[in-house]
Write a protein that holds these residues in place. Structure first.
Motif, PDB file in Angstrom:
ATOM      1  N   LEU A  15       0.825  -1.213   0.000  1.00 22.85           N
ATOM      2  CA  LEU A  15       0.000   0.000   0.000  1.00 22.85           C
ATOM      3  C   LEU A  15       0.857   1.259   0.000  1.00 22.85           C
ATOM      4  CD1 LEU A  15      -2.837  -0.994   2.517  1.00 22.85           C
ATOM      5  CD2 LEU A  15      -3.078  -0.583   0.059  1.00 22.85           C
ATOM      6  N   LEU A  16       1.927   1.259   0.772  1.00 24.49           N
ATOM      7  CA  LEU A  16       2.807   2.425   0.810  1.00 24.49           C
ATOM      8  C   LEU A  16       3.765   2.452  -0.372  1.00 24.49           C
ATOM      9  CD1 LEU A  16       3.855   4.921   2.333  1.00 24.49           C
ATOM     10  CD2 LEU A  16       5.389   3.390   3.601  1.00 24.49           C
ATOM     11  N   GLY A  17       4.248   1.271  -0.773  1.00 23.06           N
ATOM     12  CA  GLY A  17       5.272   1.222  -1.803  1.00 23.06           C
ATOM     13  C   GLY A  17       4.788   1.616  -3.185  1.00 23.06           C
ATOM     14  N   VAL A  18       3.541   1.272  -3.526  1.00 19.32           N
ATOM     15  CA  VAL A  18       3.035   1.572  -4.866  1.00 19.32           C
ATOM     16  C   VAL A  18       3.004   3.082  -5.135  1.00 19.32           C
ATOM     17  CG1 VAL A  18       0.994   1.477  -6.352  1.00 19.32           C
ATOM     18  CG2 VAL A  18       1.776  -0.585  -5.188  1.00 19.32           C
ATOM     19  N   PRO A  19       2.355   3.900  -4.284  1.00 21.25           N
ATOM     20  CA  PRO A  19       2.364   5.339  -4.576  1.00 21.25           C
ATOM     21  C   PRO A  19       3.739   5.980  -4.462  1.00 21.25           C
ATOM     22  CG  PRO A  19       1.292   4.912  -2.470  1.00 21.25           C
ATOM     23  CD  PRO A  19       1.497   3.586  -3.121  1.00 21.25           C
ATOM     24  N   VAL A  20       4.567   5.493  -3.504  1.00 19.91           N
ATOM     25  CA  VAL A  20       5.912   6.062  -3.371  1.00 19.91           C
ATOM     26  C   VAL A  20       6.757   5.725  -4.600  1.00 19.91           C
ATOM     27  CG1 VAL A  20       8.061   5.936  -2.054  1.00 19.91           C
ATOM     28  CG2 VAL A  20       5.879   6.105  -0.855  1.00 19.91           C
ATOM     29  N   LEU A  21       6.672   4.479  -5.055  1.00 20.00           N
ATOM     30  CA  LEU A  21       7.412   4.090  -6.261  1.00 20.00           C
ATOM     31  C   LEU A  21       6.917   4.856  -7.476  1.00 20.00           C
ATOM     32  CD1 LEU A  21       9.511   2.208  -7.547  1.00 20.00           C
ATOM     33  CD2 LEU A  21       7.689   0.522  -7.854  1.00 20.00           C
ATOM     34  N   LEU A  22       5.604   5.049  -7.555  1.00 20.53           N
ATOM     35  CA  LEU A  22       5.042   5.805  -8.669  1.00 20.53           C
ATOM     36  C   LEU A  22       5.501   7.261  -8.626  1.00 20.53           C
ATOM     37  CD1 LEU A  22       3.141   5.517 -11.096  1.00 20.53           C
ATOM     38  CD2 LEU A  22       1.259   6.230  -9.616  1.00 20.53           C
ATOM     39  N   ALA A  23       5.587   7.817  -7.417  1.00 26.48           N
ATOM     40  CA  ALA A  23       6.053   9.197  -7.285  1.00 26.48           C
ATOM     41  C   ALA A  23       7.522   9.326  -7.676  1.00 26.48           C
ATOM     42  CB  ALA A  23       5.847   9.680  -5.849  1.00 26.48           C
ATOM     43  N   ALA A  24       8.312   8.284  -7.368  1.00 26.23           N
ATOM     44  CA  ALA A  24       9.744   8.339  -7.663  1.00 26.23           C
ATOM     45  C   ALA A  24      10.044   8.051  -9.133  1.00 26.23           C
ATOM     46  CB  ALA A  24      10.501   7.354  -6.765  1.00 26.23           C
ATOM     47  N   ALA A  25       9.355   7.046  -9.692  1.00 27.87           N
ATOM     48  CA  ALA A  25       9.669   6.610 -11.053  1.00 27.87           C
ATOM     49  C   ALA A  25       8.678   7.129 -12.093  1.00 27.87           C
ATOM     50  CB  ALA A  25       9.711   5.083 -11.115  1.00 27.87           C
ATOM     51  N   GLY A  26       7.565   7.688 -11.650  1.00 35.17           N
ATOM     52  CA  GLY A  26       6.546   8.148 -12.582  1.00 35.17           C
ATOM     53  C   GLY A  26       7.035   9.165 -13.590  1.00 35.17           C
ATOM     54  N   PRO A  27       7.745  10.223 -13.148  1.00 34.05           N
ATOM     55  CA  PRO A  27       8.235  11.199 -14.122  1.00 34.05           C
ATOM     56  C   PRO A  27       9.175  10.592 -15.150  1.00 34.05           C
ATOM     57  CG  PRO A  27       8.290  12.119 -11.920  1.00 34.05           C
ATOM     58  CD  PRO A  27       7.942  10.669 -11.759  1.00 34.05           C
ATOM     59  N   LEU A  28       9.970   9.591 -14.752  1.00 32.39           N
ATOM     60  CA  LEU A  28      10.861   8.927 -15.717  1.00 32.39           C
ATOM     61  C   LEU A  28      10.066   8.098 -16.708  1.00 32.39           C
ATOM     62  CD1 LEU A  28      13.693   7.751 -13.289  1.00 32.39           C
ATOM     63  CD2 LEU A  28      13.656   9.777 -14.750  1.00 32.39           C
ATOM     64  N   ALA A  29       9.025   7.406 -16.203  1.00 32.41           N
ATOM     65  CA  ALA A  29       8.192   6.601 -17.094  1.00 32.41           C
ATOM     66  C   ALA A  29       7.356   7.476 -18.017  1.00 32.41           C
ATOM     67  CB  ALA A  29       7.281   5.687 -16.280  1.00 32.41           C
ATOM     68  N   GLY A  30       6.987   8.674 -17.509  1.00 32.65           N
ATOM     69  CA  GLY A  30       6.163   9.570 -18.316  1.00 32.65           C
ATOM     70  C   GLY A  30       6.935  10.313 -19.370  1.00 32.65           C
ATOM     71  N   GLY A  31       8.272  10.301 -19.255  1.00 39.87           N
ATOM     72  CA  GLY A  31       9.074  10.962 -20.284  1.00 39.87           C
ATOM     73  C   GLY A  31       9.512  12.339 -19.871  1.00 39.87           C
TER      74      GLY A  31
END
Length: 275
Positions: free
Chosen positions: A19-35
């Motif tokens: 539950l904690l790791g999914v949003p934190v990982l998305l916050a950390a890696a999301g901008p890289l995945a989004g380009g």
């Protein structure tokens, strides 16, 4: 040991980590995945609050922007502003609470009455005042949100430190010539770790709510920001026509808060467990 009628601690720990790791990982890696650093434009053909379709897996928001791209880029500001506000709150509140819990009653009264004065100011009024006086930058928002939490944090620390501060061991340390910093910041700090960690887990959602309210007033982050709290506030009126623009960022925020609280509870339970 059997855990009939409930979930085992190991499974609860894994659930909290997910539950904690999914949003934190998305916050950390999301901008890289989004380009790019900013969400890509949806293009002139994108309609506001459009449902999921080709090119827009989660649909578009009220401005016609791709919701998935916004979600991928909106996490860092959430973690950054909330963590900054909490850091200010505890950096100021913990020493003040320890100072008030000391042996000098005059100092206790002075600190607590000054904090009562700050506590008397409604948070929304402080945010409106900042907006009206032109202090709309994000760092003003973080500072205001953090300072508004200081009285509550200081009261918690004072209450938790009063009993340990009156113990014989503390008096013995004073008689041996140890100073205030050693007694309070090293000896009593260990006693306060559990209540402060629990308070941080429950205070995080309050800070998020305050930051979202500030963004609604136009203070701090602009209304076009991909921040998850801003997305919820911005798309709330379109909840029934395009629910993904609200439910996805709301779910990520809720997952982060619940997962953090569960991990804190699990850590405290392990600390209390008798070997």
């Amino acid at each position: 040991m059997s855990h009939r009628g409930g979930t085992s601690p190991h499974k609860r720990q894994w659930a909290a980590a997910v539950l904690l790791g999914v949003p934190v990982l998305l916050a950390a890696a999301g901008p890289l995945a989004g380009g790019s650093a900013e969400p890509p434009p949806s293009g002139p053909a994108a309609l506001p609050s459009a449902p999921p379709g080709p090119g827009h897996p989660l649909g578009t928001d009220v401005l016609g922007r791709d919701v998935l791209a916004l979600v991928l880029h909106g996490g860092p500001s959430v973690l950054g502003t909330a963590a900054g506000a909490l850091l200010i709150a505890y950096a100021a509140g913990v020493p003040l609470g320890l100072l008030a819990a000391g042996p000098r009653r005059l100092v206790d009264e002075a600190v607590m009455r000054a904090l009562d004065l700050l506590l008397a100011f409604p948070g929304l009024l402080v945010l409106i005042t900042l907006a009206a006086t032109g202090h709309r930058r994000w760092y003003w928002l973080v500072a205001a949100a953090g300072l508004l939490q200081v009285p509550a944090v200081a009261r918690l620390v004072r209450g938790a430190a009063l009993a340990p501060a009156s113990r014989t061991s503390v008096e013995a340390l004073r008689m041996q010539g140890y100073g205030w910093a050693y007694i309070h910041l090293r000896h009593l700090a260990r006693e306060l770790a559990a209540p402060v960690a629990t308070d941080a887990g429950t205070r995080f959602p309050l800070v998020l709510y305050l930051l979202a309210s500030a963004n609604f007033l136009g203070l701090g982050l602009p209304s076009t920001s991909p921040d998850w709290a801003v997305l919820i506030e911005r798309n709330a009126d379109a909840l029934f026509t395009q629910p993904y623009a609200v439910l996805v960022p709301a779910g990520l925020l809720m997952s982060m808060c619940v997962g953090g609280n569960l991990l804190v509870d699990h850590a405290l339970a392990r600390r209390r467990r008798v070997p």
